[in-house]
Every structure is written in structure tokens, then in C-alpha cells.
Design a protein around this motif. Structure first.
Motif, PDB file in Angstrom:
ATOM      1  N   ASP A  70     -29.526  20.144  -3.835  1.00 49.31           N
ATOM      2  CA  ASP A  70     -30.978  20.105  -3.977  1.00 49.31           C
ATOM      3  C   ASP A  70     -31.406  20.474  -5.396  1.00 49.31           C
ATOM      4  O   ASP A  70     -32.397  19.945  -5.912  1.00 49.31           O
ATOM      5  CB  ASP A  70     -31.647  21.049  -2.983  1.00 49.31           C
ATOM      6  CG  ASP A  70     -31.531  20.560  -1.549  1.00 49.31           C
ATOM      7  OD1 ASP A  70     -31.192  19.377  -1.358  1.00 49.31           O
ATOM      8  OD2 ASP A  70     -31.782  21.353  -0.627  1.00 49.31           O
ATOM      9  N   GLN A  73     -31.354  17.573  -7.859  1.00 50.67           N
ATOM     10  CA  GLN A  73     -32.501  16.708  -7.654  1.00 50.67           C
ATOM     11  C   GLN A  73     -33.769  17.332  -8.251  1.00 50.67           C
ATOM     12  O   GLN A  73     -34.592  16.648  -8.869  1.00 50.67           O
ATOM     13  CB  GLN A  73     -32.697  16.443  -6.156  1.00 50.67           C
ATOM     14  CG  GLN A  73     -33.925  15.603  -5.805  1.00 50.67           C
ATOM     15  CD  GLN A  73     -33.833  14.200  -6.364  1.00 50.67           C
ATOM     16  OE1 GLN A  73     -32.743  13.623  -6.424  1.00 50.67           O
ATOM     17  NE2 GLN A  73     -34.950  13.643  -6.782  1.00 50.67           N
ATOM     18  N   ARG A  76     -33.697  16.987 -12.016  1.00 48.79           N
ATOM     19  CA  ARG A  76     -33.989  15.605 -12.409  1.00 48.79           C
ATOM     20  C   ARG A  76     -35.486  15.329 -12.339  1.00 48.79           C
ATOM     21  O   ARG A  76     -36.069  14.711 -13.224  1.00 48.79           O
ATOM     22  CB  ARG A  76     -33.241  14.622 -11.496  1.00 48.79           C
ATOM     23  CG  ARG A  76     -31.728  14.605 -11.640  1.00 48.79           C
ATOM     24  CD  ARG A  76     -31.151  13.463 -10.835  1.00 48.79           C
ATOM     25  NE  ARG A  76     -29.723  13.570 -10.674  1.00 48.79           N
ATOM     26  CZ  ARG A  76     -29.123  13.930  -9.537  1.00 48.79           C
ATOM     27  NH1 ARG A  76     -29.855  14.208  -8.462  1.00 48.79           N
ATOM     28  NH2 ARG A  76     -27.820  14.024  -9.456  1.00 48.79           N
ATOM     29  N   SER A  77     -36.119  15.778 -11.250  1.00 45.82           N
ATOM     30  CA  SER A  77     -37.551  15.560 -11.082  1.00 45.82           C
ATOM     31  C   SER A  77     -38.349  16.262 -12.169  1.00 45.82           C
ATOM     32  O   SER A  77     -39.336  15.717 -12.685  1.00 45.82           O
ATOM     33  CB  SER A  77     -38.002  16.051  -9.700  1.00 45.82           C
ATOM     34  OG  SER A  77     -37.356  15.337  -8.665  1.00 45.82           O
ATOM     35  N   GLU A 133     -28.770   7.800 -11.562  1.00 42.41           N
ATOM     36  CA  GLU A 133     -29.099   9.014 -12.320  1.00 42.41           C
ATOM     37  C   GLU A 133     -30.232   8.758 -13.304  1.00 42.41           C
ATOM     38  O   GLU A 133     -31.132   9.590 -13.465  1.00 42.41           O
ATOM     39  CB  GLU A 133     -27.850   9.492 -13.072  1.00 42.41           C
ATOM     40  CG  GLU A 133     -28.029  10.791 -13.833  1.00 42.41           C
ATOM     41  CD  GLU A 133     -28.004  12.009 -12.932  1.00 42.41           C
ATOM     42  OE1 GLU A 133     -28.478  13.063 -13.379  1.00 42.41           O
ATOM     43  OE2 GLU A 133     -27.519  11.891 -11.793  1.00 42.41           O
ATOM     44  N   LEU A 136     -33.559   8.793 -11.430  1.00 40.05           N
ATOM     45  CA  LEU A 136     -33.947  10.094 -10.905  1.00 40.05           C
ATOM     46  C   LEU A 136     -34.366  11.064 -12.009  1.00 40.05           C
ATOM     47  O   LEU A 136     -35.220  11.924 -11.789  1.00 40.05           O
ATOM     48  CB  LEU A 136     -32.798  10.691 -10.091  1.00 40.05           C
ATOM     49  CG  LEU A 136     -32.445   9.947  -8.789  1.00 40.05           C
ATOM     50  CD1 LEU A 136     -31.230  10.575  -8.140  1.00 40.05           C
ATOM     51  CD2 LEU A 136     -33.630   9.947  -7.827  1.00 40.05           C
ATOM     52  N   ARG A 152     -31.432   8.730  -1.585  1.00 40.50           N
ATOM     53  CA  ARG A 152     -32.242   9.943  -1.627  1.00 40.50           C
ATOM     54  C   ARG A 152     -33.061   9.991  -2.914  1.00 40.50           C
ATOM     55  O   ARG A 152     -32.535   9.884  -4.017  1.00 40.50           O
ATOM     56  CB  ARG A 152     -31.353  11.178  -1.542  1.00 40.50           C
ATOM     57  CG  ARG A 152     -32.146  12.477  -1.469  1.00 40.50           C
ATOM     58  CD  ARG A 152     -31.232  13.668  -1.309  1.00 40.50           C
ATOM     59  NE  ARG A 152     -31.988  14.891  -1.137  1.00 40.50           N
ATOM     60  CZ  ARG A 152     -31.450  16.090  -1.048  1.00 40.50           C
ATOM     61  NH1 ARG A 152     -30.136  16.215  -1.091  1.00 40.50           N
ATOM     62  NH2 ARG A 152     -32.197  17.152  -0.897  1.00 40.50           N
ATOM     63  N   GLY A 153     -34.369  10.142  -2.778  1.00 36.69           N
ATOM     64  CA  GLY A 153     -35.252  10.201  -3.925  1.00 36.69           C
ATOM     65  C   GLY A 153     -35.624   8.860  -4.493  1.00 36.69           C
ATOM     66  O   GLY A 153     -36.307   8.782  -5.520  1.00 36.69           O
TER      67      GLY A 153
END
Length: 305
Positions: A70, A73, A76-77, A133, A136, A152-153
Motif C-alpha cells: 500500500d 501506491q 506513487r499517488s 509504474e 501510477l 490496481r489503481g
């Protein structure tokens, strides 16, 4: 989560990737005691033990594995948010388009410039290892990807199917054949992961030949082709990729029975803008040069309006 906590999360991920406090501290350019204290503070904030240290080394706990997944992610966000904020501050509409080797994005670029004359478009070449990648982490707003990809995402829409072909050295014993079969090719080494060609693996097992496991399998097409040109092995590539990398010391042959691949378009979940929507619509007008079959999970996919 505060910036300080994001920094602690980065520290934790460095240890999670190396499973070594000393190596992580070296990579982060901080003292090891500082790193240990920061991770202890992160564990206190989360109320969970993330890492176990013993005489056998450092290991992730169950909670640590979850937070590592998590946490990547989340970072990245955060990075994507920073990039979009900088772009918005410049006051210029921008879109970064990622594409895998062999896939042409010219129709998307031309269509966007007709609809948005002032737009700034950046093109980013991606590979198997970073096609997701880059989306994201915000480097790419819209990516032409080769499926399957972890979703995912992401929002992902299939575009079309594309044949895959065999590439061999021009001096290969089978180079003169007009077409090849997985059964015939099973006699020769595969210069990529067997997971990329289950037909080759099944044919090899059927012939009583061992299927290698592990090994160093490069992601870069250029390195794969160098290995093909210099050996008696074989590799399988999407037809457009093989055509893009045409070279005199490598031949390309069709392989009936080899499953085709799927090209898709992907963008970060939750993203929405007039420019992005137009780019997605334009992506659905693309076709692979060697195939016109357009499918979605085995059914014909209707283009976006």
C-alpha cells in the motif's frame, strides 16, 4: 499523512526492498541509528510491527508486507499529485502519452492537436517493467500497454488483438522456414521467461524436454534481439515490435497456434478531463498493422463515442 510521515514511509520501503538496515541507510544517505528511530516511530504511529530483526537478518511481518504494498501506491499517488500541480501552475494543457515499442501514437497526437491546438504533448517510451509504474507515479497520463497488467489503481480498456511471432538468428537452422510451430521451436532454447510463451513450455513438456526455471530474462527488447542474433535460441514478440526492430541478422516467422496478445489503453483511476477523454477515444481508433481484430474478453469491443 504528513510529509514527515511520507518520509518515514520512504525509509521503511527502502528497508523492505533490501531487507537490510545498513544497506538501506547507505542508499538513503542517513545514519543507521536515525533510520531505525524513524521506522520505530512509523510502527508506533501505525500500531503495528513492520519488521522483525534476528540473528538470521531482517524480515517483513504480515503487516509489513501489507504496508509495503500500500505504501508504494501511496508514494506513487503523492508523486503524481505533485507533477499535476506543477503542470497546472504553468497554465498550459499538457498530456504525457506512454507507449510500448512498436505501438504508434501519431494518430492520438494529431487528433489531440486538432481538438486542443495549444496542448503540450510529451511522449514517453515504456517497457514491460515500467508501463504501469509510469502511469501510477504520474510520469504518464495515458499509456498504450500490452495486457495483462495489474489493474490496481488503473482504468484499463482493451483495444485490439495482435499476433505474436518468433524471432530467430538469420543463421538459425529454421530461418528458411516460412512458418513455425511451438512443437518445432520447443527443441531450441527460449531466450525469455517460459511464462511469456506457455505454448512453447507445453510443447517442450510433451517432447519430454526440461523446462528451465529462473534465469536472467531481460526486459529490454534490444537486449533480447542481441541474444537472439548471437545464439541458436528463439524469442516471441508482438508482431509490431518485431517489425519496429527490423535488422538483417534476425528473421521473423509467423507461428500458427501461438496465442495473440492484447493491446490496451490505461490511465490512473479517478482521473478525468476533456483532454484525457479525447485521448482515450482516439486510442480506440488505433489498429495494429498486422491485425484488424478488435476484441474485449473474447467479444467485439465497441469504440467509445
Amino acid at each position: 499523512m504528513s510529509e514527515l510521515n511520507l518520509r518515514r514511509l520512504r525509509y521503511f520501503l527502502a528497508v523492505a526492498d533490501t531487507l537490510s538496515f545498513s544497506r538501506a541507510a547507505e542508499e538513503l544517505h542517513i545514519a543507521q541509528p536515525v533510520l531505525s528511530r524513524q521506522i520505530a516511530l512509523l510502527e508506533r504511529e501505525l500500531g503495528a510491527v513492520l519488521l522483525e530483526r534476528s540473528t538470521r537478518g531482517t524480515a517483513l511481518t504480515d503487516a509489513g508486507r501489507l504496508i509495503a504494498e500500500d505504501g508504494r501506491q501511496l508514494l506513487r499517488s503523492a508523486g503524481a499529485l505533485e507533477r499535476r500541480a506543477r503542470q497546472a501552475a504553468q497554465g498550459i494543457e499538457q498530456l504525457a502519452i506512454g507507449f510500448m515499442p512498436g505501438l504508434q501514437v501519431t494518430p492520438i497526437v494529431q487528433g489531440l492537436r486538432q481538438s486542443f491546438p495549444e496542448i503540450r504533448i510529451e511522449l514517453v517510451r515504456t517497457g514491460w517493467h515500467d508501463q504501469v509504474e509510469t502511469i501510477l507515479d504520474g510520469r504518464v497520463d495515458l499509456g498504450l500497454v500490452r495486457l495483462p497488467v495489474p489493474r490496481r489503481g488503473l482504468q484499463v480498456e482493451p483495444l485490439f488483438r495482435e499476433a505474436r511471432v518468433a524471432v530467430l538468428s538469420a543463421s538459425h537452422p529454421l530461418a528458411a522456414a516460412e512458418e513455425l510451430s511451438p512443437h518445432v521451436l520447443a527443441e531450441y532454447d527460449l531466450l525469455q521467461s517460459p511464462d511469456a510463451a506457455p505454448e512453447w513450455r507445453e510443447a517442450r513438456l510433451a517432447r519430454g524436454l526440461p523446462v528451465p526455471t529462473g534465469g536472467d530474462h531481460p526486459h529490454e527488447v534490444e537486449i533480447k534481439l542481441e541474444r537472439v542474433a548471437a545464439s541458436s535460441g528463439v524469442a516471441f514478440l508482438p508482431a509490431s515490435t518485431a517489425r519496429f526492430y527490423t535488422r538483417p541478422d534476425v528473421v521473423v516467422r509467423p507461428v500458427p497456434g501461438l496465442a495473440s496478445g492484447t493491446v490496451g489503453v490505461a490511465w490512473a483511476a479517478g482521473r478525468d478531463s476533456a483532454v484525457l477523454s479525447r485521448a482515450i477515444t482516439l486510442a480506440h481508433t488505433l489498429r495494429a498493422s498486422l491485425t484488424t481484430e478488435k476484441v474485449l474478453d473474447g467479444e467485439t469491443a465497441a469504440p467509445r463515442p
